[in-house]
Design an enzyme around this catalytic site. Structure first.
Site, PDB file in Angstrom:
ATOM      1  N   CYS A   1     -45.403 -35.135 -59.790  1.00  0.00           N
ATOM      2  CA  CYS A   1     -45.549 -34.150 -58.715  1.00  0.00           C
ATOM      3  C   CYS A   1     -44.233 -33.395 -58.493  1.00  0.00           C
ATOM      4  O   CYS A   1     -43.246 -33.978 -58.017  1.00  0.00           O
ATOM      5  CB  CYS A   1     -45.998 -34.868 -57.446  1.00  0.00           C
ATOM      6  SG  CYS A   1     -45.877 -33.869 -55.950  1.00  0.00           S
TER       7      CYS A   1
ATOM      8  N   CYS B   1     -42.957 -33.202 -54.846  1.00  0.00           N
ATOM      9  CA  CYS B   1     -42.458 -34.520 -54.425  1.00  0.00           C
ATOM     10  C   CYS B   1     -40.985 -34.676 -54.783  1.00  0.00           C
ATOM     11  O   CYS B   1     -40.205 -35.284 -54.041  1.00  0.00           O
ATOM     12  CB  CYS B   1     -43.254 -35.643 -55.090  1.00  0.00           C
ATOM     13  SG  CYS B   1     -45.010 -35.677 -54.681  1.00  0.00           S
TER      14      CYS B   1
END
Length: 295
Positions: A44, A47
């Site tokens: 991600c 993230c």
């Protein structure tokens, strides 16, 4: 969370939460301090932007909150329990409950605003502010008069109105105190003193038509399972300033029936924790409550 973050020197306020440890390290710990739960995965991109900022803030805030990282690939059970649909997703857990959250990689300024909205400030700042909170005056009625005069001179200073609400509670003027609290601006609405004052108002309202302590004690002696009487007696003790006696009544309710009136014993304890300023006593009874809930 990027691999380099996971391998960097550990931050004592950041940890990886697992299914096995989640109950103790997140839910139980949140009874003592707020816990941010960050759901992430190595694939991600956002993230990787959010994770380091959260870790930086956890260190900077020096224990005002802890950061629990949950790798959704490694811990799908936790992600499923929280119904995670996209990442990064962050939840704030306090007193064993989710109180707020957000999705996406927020910039640092918005993250600070999020924390501030929930009364979370760096531990150093809180320590510096503490001396400014003077001890309650010997004569609360005199303090009410002093604050009314101060507000007349500075009517736009909201902090004075919060001080007046707290002083009014000391005199028993709950209705006026409640009106002042309701009118506070957003930046003071989550102030620790405001939260504590609202909890006191809640307790005071429960005693409007309640029997006196002696009647409640007699009812409990006749029927130890009279949890309504125990609850009201505990409230009497809290309002009267005998916090330990109040905590003991609420704990006994929890021992006898934790589900009584939609978990009233736990709710009463949590509300009482917000009222009582003796941090050592509150910490001791939080641990007792936790032990009973985990049985």
């Amino acid at each position: 969370m990027p691999p380099e973050t996971a391998s960097s020197p550990p931050n004592s306020y950041v940890f990886d939460a697992t299914t096995a440890s989640f109950e103790a390290e997140v839910l139980q710990k949140s009874l003592q301090i707020p816990v941010l739960v960050d759901f992430w995965a190595e694939w991600c991109g956002p993230c990787k932007a959010l994770g380091p900022i959260l870790e930086k803030l956890a260190g900077e805030y020096n224990g005002a909150f802890e950061l629990a990282r949950v790798d959704t690939e490694a811990e799908p059970q936790i992600a499923g329990a929280f119904q995670i649909r996209s990442i990064p997703t962050v939840f704030l857990v306090r007193d064993g409950q989710i109180v707020d959250g957000f999705q996406g990689a927020l910039p640092e300024g918005q993250l600070r605003e999020f924390l501030s909205r929930h009364g979370i400030a760096p531990a150093e700042a809180a320590a510096e502010a503490a001396p400014e909170q003077a001890a309650p005056p010997a004569d609360p009625h005199a303090e009410v008069m002093r604050l009314r005069q101060a507000i007349e001179a500075e009517p736009d200073k909201a902090e004075l109105k919060l001080d007046l609400a707290l002083a009014l509670l000391q005199t028993g003027a709950a209705a006026e105190a409640g009106q002042l609290l309701d009118a506070l601006p957003a930046n003071l609405a989550t102030d620790d003193r405001t939260v504590r004052a609202r909890a006191r108002l809640g307790f005071a309202s429960l005693l409007e038509d309640a029997p006196p302590p002696q009647v409640l004690e007699a009812a409990i002696a006749a029927n130890p399972d009279d949890l309504k009487a125990r609850h009201l007696l505990g409230v009497h003790h809290i309002v009267a300033g005998d916090a330990e006696a109040g905590f003991e009544q609420f704990l006994e309710m929890l021992r006898r029936n934790r589900d009584f009136e939609e978990s009233l014993p736990k709710k009463a304890l949590i509300d009482a924790f917000r009222v009582v300023e003796d941090e050592d006593m509150v910490g001791r009874y939080r641990r007792k409550m936790s032990s009973l809930l985990l049985v």
